[in-house]
Design a protein around this motif. Structure first.
Motif, PDB file in Angstrom:
ATOM      1  N   LEU A   1      79.882  99.351  14.287  1.00 37.60           N
ATOM      2  CA  LEU A   1      81.036 100.024  14.673  1.00 37.60           C
ATOM      3  C   LEU A   1      81.742  99.017  15.891  1.00 37.60           C
ATOM      4  O   LEU A   1      80.987  98.355  16.465  1.00 37.60           O
ATOM      5  CB  LEU A   1      81.014 101.395  15.264  1.00 37.60           C
ATOM      6  CG  LEU A   1      80.299 101.607  16.476  1.00 37.60           C
ATOM      7  CD1 LEU A   1      80.240 103.043  16.885  1.00 37.60           C
ATOM      8  CD2 LEU A   1      78.846 101.272  16.441  1.00 37.60           C
ATOM      9  N   TYR A   2      83.054  99.412  16.046  1.00 42.84           N
ATOM     10  CA  TYR A   2      83.775  98.700  17.031  1.00 42.84           C
ATOM     11  C   TYR A   2      83.035  98.836  18.399  1.00 42.84           C
ATOM     12  O   TYR A   2      82.545 100.091  18.773  1.00 42.84           O
ATOM     13  CB  TYR A   2      85.246  99.326  17.041  1.00 42.84           C
ATOM     14  CG  TYR A   2      85.889  99.071  18.366  1.00 42.84           C
ATOM     15  CD1 TYR A   2      86.109  97.709  18.522  1.00 42.84           C
ATOM     16  CD2 TYR A   2      86.754  99.995  19.097  1.00 42.84           C
ATOM     17  CE1 TYR A   2      86.853  97.330  19.791  1.00 42.84           C
ATOM     18  CE2 TYR A   2      87.560  99.435  20.129  1.00 42.84           C
ATOM     19  CZ  TYR A   2      87.542  98.095  20.398  1.00 42.84           C
ATOM     20  OH  TYR A   2      88.167  97.911  21.242  1.00 42.84           O
ATOM     21  N   GLY A   3      82.981  97.844  19.188  1.00 43.77           N
ATOM     22  CA  GLY A   3      82.667  97.871  20.548  1.00 43.77           C
ATOM     23  C   GLY A   3      82.918  99.033  21.508  1.00 43.77           C
ATOM     24  O   GLY A   3      82.169  99.530  22.206  1.00 43.77           O
ATOM     25  N   GLY A   4      84.410  99.189  21.393  1.00 40.47           N
ATOM     26  CA  GLY A   4      84.940 100.391  22.309  1.00 40.47           C
ATOM     27  C   GLY A   4      84.498 101.533  21.989  1.00 40.47           C
ATOM     28  O   GLY A   4      84.263 102.594  22.737  1.00 40.47           O
ATOM     29  N   SER A   5      84.178 101.983  20.632  1.00 38.19           N
ATOM     30  CA  SER A   5      83.683 103.065  20.232  1.00 38.19           C
ATOM     31  C   SER A   5      82.404 103.397  20.818  1.00 38.19           C
ATOM     32  O   SER A   5      81.839 104.508  21.202  1.00 38.19           O
ATOM     33  CB  SER A   5      83.667 103.200  18.639  1.00 38.19           C
ATOM     34  OG  SER A   5      85.052 103.103  18.122  1.00 38.19           O
ATOM     35  N   TYR A   6      81.390 102.240  20.559  1.00 41.62           N
ATOM     36  CA  TYR A   6      80.122 102.357  21.164  1.00 41.62           C
ATOM     37  C   TYR A   6      79.917 102.535  22.412  1.00 41.62           C
ATOM     38  O   TYR A   6      79.246 103.518  23.210  1.00 41.62           O
ATOM     39  CB  TYR A   6      79.254 101.072  20.711  1.00 41.62           C
ATOM     40  CG  TYR A   6      77.954 101.214  21.111  1.00 41.62           C
ATOM     41  CD1 TYR A   6      77.043 101.470  20.362  1.00 41.62           C
ATOM     42  CD2 TYR A   6      77.439 100.271  22.402  1.00 41.62           C
ATOM     43  CE1 TYR A   6      75.574 101.473  20.561  1.00 41.62           C
ATOM     44  CE2 TYR A   6      76.299 100.265  22.623  1.00 41.62           C
ATOM     45  CZ  TYR A   6      75.100 100.852  21.861  1.00 41.62           C
ATOM     46  OH  TYR A   6      74.043 100.979  22.423  1.00 41.62           O
ATOM     47  N   ARG A   7      81.050 101.684  23.498  1.00 43.82           N
ATOM     48  CA  ARG A   7      81.084 102.073  24.687  1.00 43.82           C
ATOM     49  C   ARG A   7      81.312 103.455  25.049  1.00 43.82           C
ATOM     50  O   ARG A   7      80.683 103.753  26.131  1.00 43.82           O
ATOM     51  CB  ARG A   7      82.120 101.100  25.055  1.00 43.82           C
ATOM     52  CG  ARG A   7      82.057 101.035  26.681  1.00 43.82           C
ATOM     53  CD  ARG A   7      83.001  99.957  27.212  1.00 43.82           C
ATOM     54  NE  ARG A   7      84.456 100.169  26.564  1.00 43.82           N
ATOM     55  CZ  ARG A   7      85.002  99.017  25.901  1.00 43.82           C
ATOM     56  NH1 ARG A   7      84.668  97.600  26.160  1.00 43.82           N
ATOM     57  NH2 ARG A   7      86.355  99.292  25.636  1.00 43.82           N
ATOM     58  N   ILE A   8      82.389 104.001  24.539  1.00 46.30           N
ATOM     59  CA  ILE A   8      82.781 105.525  25.108  1.00 46.30           C
ATOM     60  C   ILE A   8      81.585 106.403  24.619  1.00 46.30           C
ATOM     61  O   ILE A   8      81.242 107.154  25.497  1.00 46.30           O
ATOM     62  CB  ILE A   8      84.116 105.814  24.394  1.00 46.30           C
ATOM     63  CG1 ILE A   8      84.632 107.218  25.231  1.00 46.30           C
ATOM     64  CG2 ILE A   8      84.046 106.063  23.001  1.00 46.30           C
ATOM     65  CD1 ILE A   8      86.080 107.491  24.926  1.00 46.30           C
ATOM     66  N   PHE A   9      81.012 106.176  23.415  1.00 45.47           N
ATOM     67  CA  PHE A   9      79.890 107.115  23.128  1.00 45.47           C
ATOM     68  C   PHE A   9      78.730 107.024  24.109  1.00 45.47           C
ATOM     69  O   PHE A   9      78.185 108.072  24.570  1.00 45.47           O
ATOM     70  CB  PHE A   9      79.139 106.571  21.779  1.00 45.47           C
ATOM     71  CG  PHE A   9      80.301 107.090  20.393  1.00 45.47           C
ATOM     72  CD1 PHE A   9      81.221 107.569  20.679  1.00 45.47           C
ATOM     73  CD2 PHE A   9      79.830 106.328  19.335  1.00 45.47           C
ATOM     74  CE1 PHE A   9      82.290 107.977  19.694  1.00 45.47           C
ATOM     75  CE2 PHE A   9      80.688 106.723  18.350  1.00 45.47           C
ATOM     76  CZ  PHE A   9      81.773 107.479  18.259  1.00 45.47           C
ATOM     77  N   THR A  10      78.128 105.656  24.502  1.00 48.81           N
ATOM     78  CA  THR A  10      77.018 105.646  25.251  1.00 48.81           C
ATOM     79  C   THR A  10      77.143 105.742  26.587  1.00 48.81           C
ATOM     80  O   THR A  10      76.326 106.091  27.126  1.00 48.81           O
ATOM     81  CB  THR A  10      76.253 104.329  24.538  1.00 48.81           C
ATOM     82  OG1 THR A  10      77.219 103.247  24.990  1.00 48.81           O
ATOM     83  CG2 THR A  10      75.985 104.284  23.185  1.00 48.81           C
ATOM     84  N   LYS A  11      78.542 104.914  27.102  1.00 43.21           N
ATOM     85  CA  LYS A  11      78.610 104.995  28.564  1.00 43.21           C
ATOM     86  C   LYS A  11      79.353 106.116  29.163  1.00 43.21           C
ATOM     87  O   LYS A  11      79.281 106.230  30.396  1.00 43.21           O
ATOM     88  CB  LYS A  11      79.369 103.596  28.971  1.00 43.21           C
ATOM     89  CG  LYS A  11      78.611 102.204  28.393  1.00 43.21           C
ATOM     90  CD  LYS A  11      77.038 101.956  28.960  1.00 43.21           C
ATOM     91  CE  LYS A  11      76.673 100.847  28.488  1.00 43.21           C
ATOM     92  NZ  LYS A  11      75.282 100.672  29.077  1.00 43.21           N
ATOM     93  N   ILE A  12      79.894 106.731  28.332  1.00 42.72           N
ATOM     94  CA  ILE A  12      80.627 108.277  28.960  1.00 42.72           C
ATOM     95  C   ILE A  12      80.005 109.334  28.392  1.00 42.72           C
ATOM     96  O   ILE A  12      79.364 109.988  29.315  1.00 42.72           O
ATOM     97  CB  ILE A  12      82.190 107.752  28.709  1.00 42.72           C
ATOM     98  CG1 ILE A  12      82.758 106.740  29.526  1.00 42.72           C
ATOM     99  CG2 ILE A  12      82.965 109.154  29.252  1.00 42.72           C
ATOM    100  CD1 ILE A  12      84.183 106.594  29.071  1.00 42.72           C
ATOM    101  N   TYR A  13      80.342 109.706  27.229  1.00 40.07           N
ATOM    102  CA  TYR A  13      79.697 110.890  26.507  1.00 40.07           C
ATOM    103  C   TYR A  13      78.232 111.263  26.463  1.00 40.07           C
ATOM    104  O   TYR A  13      78.041 112.511  26.795  1.00 40.07           O
ATOM    105  CB  TYR A  13      80.490 111.315  25.295  1.00 40.07           C
ATOM    106  CG  TYR A  13      81.963 111.612  25.658  1.00 40.07           C
ATOM    107  CD1 TYR A  13      82.326 113.024  26.064  1.00 40.07           C
ATOM    108  CD2 TYR A  13      82.910 110.707  25.634  1.00 40.07           C
ATOM    109  CE1 TYR A  13      83.597 113.371  26.325  1.00 40.07           C
ATOM    110  CE2 TYR A  13      84.323 111.156  25.989  1.00 40.07           C
ATOM    111  CZ  TYR A  13      84.505 112.306  26.106  1.00 40.07           C
ATOM    112  OH  TYR A  13      85.817 112.928  26.473  1.00 40.07           O
TER     113      TYR A  13
END
Length: 379
Positions: A97-109
């Protein structure tokens, strides 16, 4: 109404004041009200704006949906979806998946107590293994970014409905011209409008499209309360871009096929990732749920040497080395250091994303010029 006609006319009406055929840019923050507490129209542009409303209606029509919601970016749209959930909830996502999606999933939510499972969805039945009483959402990209994997949307929706779980589909790579996830059983369609919908590399925007009244009400509340809305100037530009979406996408698909076939036959290319190739492991699903196969593809060179990949990317003359995709101009991207740099190397490689992978967004230039550029760059 056929797609091309909807792209030009759906949700768009002549200006009632002047008859202007193009939706005006309502560049205003507030609106005069006739009486306190009795206003039923527009009041504040974070909540509603006529230019944004026209675009939201147009996008809903293109996805065969009932409601559209526009956000300041694709990530703003994803953020709104995630705000539907609470600590302890679980989300199952594709592992490519897109890196930005992975980032908001794992680093924020993930920090807020939401648990994510990243899995290979080539075999859609693998989702069943991860569903439990806390599962609230299945997150799909198809085709995926950047390996162009294909996920069975209807199959995922069937599993989700058996467990009363929502399905959201990032439809950015396909666009509504090629695929309509709501028709296949998805609950939410997400777009990075920045890409194919706007189509001219001059807008940043995201959108969600849904059919369910309650789901729309909840997302509209989040849109207004959180405030990540798109501006009227951007909405105007996207409305203009969408009028040629069907024409652009046809050329993207034609050029994509020509370049995929060229790369497959090139002696220095080891693998081509494009869902229109019969060798693609989920070609049959792609053919069943897509109308054509798009202008996104990735490839690797024989030898898997980073120096060779870098030389190719630095040698392009027509392709531009840049992030993003879906514009009229052709772009080359190195996912490992650009769009997917926020995903740890070991996680990328486990999903099959090599450091030597080159991703192409095929534009609408003459296909022969693009092939000549690839010839001289690859050597």
């Amino acid at each position: 109404m056929k797609f091309g006609t909807k792209a030009i006319h759906a949700g768009v009406h002549p200006d009632p004041t002047t008859g202007a055929i193009m939706t005006p840019i309502y560049q205003t923050s507030t609106y005069v009200q006739a009486s306190p507490g009795k206003h039923k129209g527009y009041e504040y542009s974070r909540t509603q704006n006529p230019t944004r409303d026209a675009l939201q209606n147009n996008l809903a029509a293109l996805e065969n949906g009932k409601y559209g919601l526009c956000f300041s970016s694709g990530m703003g749209a994803i953020d709104a979806i995630l705000k539907l959930f609470k600590p302890g909830d679980e989300i199952i996502s594709t592992n490519d998946l897109y890196g930005g999606s992975y980032r908001i999933f794992t680093k924020i939510y993930q920090n807020f107590g939401i648990k994510f499972h990243f899995i290979n969805m080539d075999d859609i039945q693998s989702i069943e293994t991860y569903i439990n009483s806390q599962t609230k959402l299945i997150w799909l990209e198809t085709p995926t970014n950047p390996l162009l994997n294909i996920i069975d949307i209807a199959g995922a929706a069937k599993i989700a409905k058996n467990h009363q779980v929502l399905v959201a589909v990032d439809n950015t790579f396909a666009s509504p011209y090629l695929q309509n996830p709501l028709d296949l059983g998805a609950d939410i369609v997400m777009h990075s409008v920045t890409k194919y919908l706007a189509g001219h590399s001059d807008v940043v925007m995201g959108a969600l499209i849904v059919n369910d009244d309650d789901l729309h009400s909840r997302l509209a509340f989040i849109q207004n309360a959180s405030g990540a809305v798109s501006g009227p100037q951007d909405a105007f530009l996207v409305l203009r871009g969408i009028k040629t979406l069907h024409l652009r996408m046809q050329r993207h698909c034609e050029n994509g096929r020509a370049i995929a076939e060229f790369l497959v036959s090139h002696p220095k290319v080891s693998k081509v990732y494009w869902p229109g190739l019969e060798s693609h492991n989920n070609y049959a699903i792609a053919k069943s749920q897509m109308r054509d196969f798009g202008g996104m593809l990735s490839f690797t060179l024989k030898g898997d040497n980073m120096e060779d990949a870098t030389r190719v990317m630095e040698s392009f003359k027509v392709f531009s080395l840049a992030e993003s995709l879906g514009g009229v101009e052709s772009l080359c991207t190195h996912p490992a250091t650009m769009t997917h740099a926020s995903i740890p190397k070991e996680v990328r490689e486990k999903a099959g994303l090599k450091d030597t992978l080159i991703r192409l967004s095929i534009g609408v230039e003459d296909a022969e010029d693009l092939i000549d550029d690839l010839k001289q760059a690859i050597g």
